[in-house]
Motif scaffolding. Structure first.
Motif, PDB file in Angstrom:
ATOM      1  N   HIS A   5       0.785  -1.380  -0.050  1.00 52.27           N
ATOM      2  CA  HIS A   5       0.036  -0.001  -0.025  1.00 52.27           C
ATOM      3  C   HIS A   5       1.005   1.253  -0.201  1.00 52.27           C
ATOM      4  O   HIS A   5       1.488   1.549   1.007  1.00 52.27           O
ATOM      5  CB  HIS A   5      -0.862   0.081   1.248  1.00 52.27           C
ATOM      6  N   HIS A   7       1.143   5.365  -1.990  1.00 52.55           N
ATOM      7  CA  HIS A   7       0.691   6.548  -2.831  1.00 52.55           C
ATOM      8  C   HIS A   7       1.595   7.139  -3.843  1.00 52.55           C
ATOM      9  O   HIS A   7       2.009   8.345  -3.833  1.00 52.55           O
ATOM     10  CB  HIS A   7      -0.029   7.407  -1.918  1.00 52.55           C
ATOM     11  N   GLU A  97      -8.399   2.633  -1.606  1.00 53.23           N
ATOM     12  CA  GLU A  97      -8.937   2.289  -0.418  1.00 53.23           C
ATOM     13  C   GLU A  97     -10.278   2.735  -0.179  1.00 53.23           C
ATOM     14  O   GLU A  97     -10.551   3.792  -0.529  1.00 53.23           O
ATOM     15  CB  GLU A  97      -8.099   2.826   0.832  1.00 53.23           C
ATOM     16  N   HIS A 156      -5.821  -2.358   5.973  1.00 52.36           N
ATOM     17  CA  HIS A 156      -4.884  -1.778   5.406  1.00 52.36           C
ATOM     18  C   HIS A 156      -4.341  -0.619   6.817  1.00 52.36           C
ATOM     19  O   HIS A 156      -5.082  -0.334   7.588  1.00 52.36           O
ATOM     20  CB  HIS A 156      -4.931  -1.008   4.386  1.00 52.36           C
ATOM     21  N   ASP A 206       2.226   2.780   3.414  1.00 52.89           N
ATOM     22  CA  ASP A 206       1.426   4.068   3.309  1.00 52.89           C
ATOM     23  C   ASP A 206       1.995   5.297   2.873  1.00 52.89           C
ATOM     24  O   ASP A 206       1.427   6.434   3.182  1.00 52.89           O
ATOM     25  CB  ASP A 206       0.441   4.237   4.362  1.00 52.89           C
TER      26      ASP A 206
HETATM   27 NI    NI Z   1      -3.435   5.058   2.094  1.00 51.92          NI
END
Ligand code: NI
Length: 257
Positions: A5, A7, A97, A156, A206
């Motif tokens: 996970h 970005h 998500e 997550h 994350d």
């Molecule tokens: Ni996220």
């Protein structure tokens, strides 16, 4: 090693994306799951750059609870936007998500629930896994997963209670740990993470958020998932390479290559 996970399509990576991908590969990452906000054209454009630099990445597309308000009139339209973008994303593997966040009130809980529900239904229809974001909304999140499921997926950036972990595992979900597990005060979280069977664990950054110790407070990036792997390996009494291999196998089971 796989970052489950991140970005990378966030604009904070726009200027040095190639270097970030280079460091991820140098750190031994084979792959990452990049989360895209459904309908965000800037992110979609950067996702294409990410894929050119790193053809092994995979994507998840979803309407985050913070953005649910945009679909207040017609919550089912959130699912349609996700469906359209997933169809246009050959490396798309998951819906996310998605979930509920009652910590911030960017969107009223009622709207969040409807938008979440519509996307879980889509996941079932398309037989795709879901990437769940839940914050201060455990009961409602679990209720919707139970009512709309069965569906497969991952909780997550897990920071919840041992009860939430148990309930997630009982629903067949994976539990993904991020850099928070390295924070000195995260004593209860480490205890919970120790109790999650290794065959249900995933690791993530994350990024750009939540850089692990000793880089806490700086911009995070996929290469730093190695620090999460090391922390979890120690908790489970495994060599880091072992934990990395097992969480990678879990990733492939859930998201399919
Ligand atoms: Ni996220």
């Amino acid at each position: 090693m796989i970052d489950s996970h991140c970005h990378l399509a966030d604009e904070v990576f726009a200027a040095d994306l190639a270097a970030v991908v280079e460091r991820a590969r140098a750190a031994g990452l084979e792959r990452a799951l990049v989360i895209l906000a459904a309908g965000d054209e800037k992110e979609a454009a950067q996702a294409l750059r990410v894929e050119q630099l790193w053809p092994d990445v995979r994507f998840a597309v979803g309407v985050h609870p913070h953005q649910a308000q945009a679909f207040a009139d017609r919550p089912e339209r959130a699912a349609e936007v996700v469906r359209t973008q997933l169809h246009a994303t050959p490396a798309g593997r998951a819906i996310g998500e998605i979930g509920l966040d009652y910590h911030y009130d960017y969107s009223p809980p009622d709207v969040q629930k409807q938008v979440f529900r519509a996307q879980v239904r889509l996941a079932r229809e398309l037989d795709r896994p879901v990437v769940i974001h839940t914050r201060e909304a455990d009961e409602d999140t679990l209720a919707i997963l139970r009512e709309e499921g069965p569906v497969r997926g991952v909780l997550h950036c897990f920071t919840g209670t041992p009860d939430l972990a148990s309930a997630g595992l009982a629903l067949g979900f994976y539990i993904s740990l991020a850099g928070i597990v390295t924070f000195p005060k995260a004593v209860e979280l480490r205890e919970t993470a120790r109790g999650v069977p290794v065959d249900r664990l995933l690791v993530e950054t994350d990024s750009p958020f939540l850089a692990p110790v000793p880089n806490r407070g700086k911009r995070n990036e996929p290469a730093q998932v190695a620090l999460v792997v090391a922390a979890l390996a120690a908790l489970h009494g495994l060599a880091p390479a072992d934990l990395a291999a097992r969480t990678k196998a879990n990733f492939h089971t859930l998201f399919r290559p």
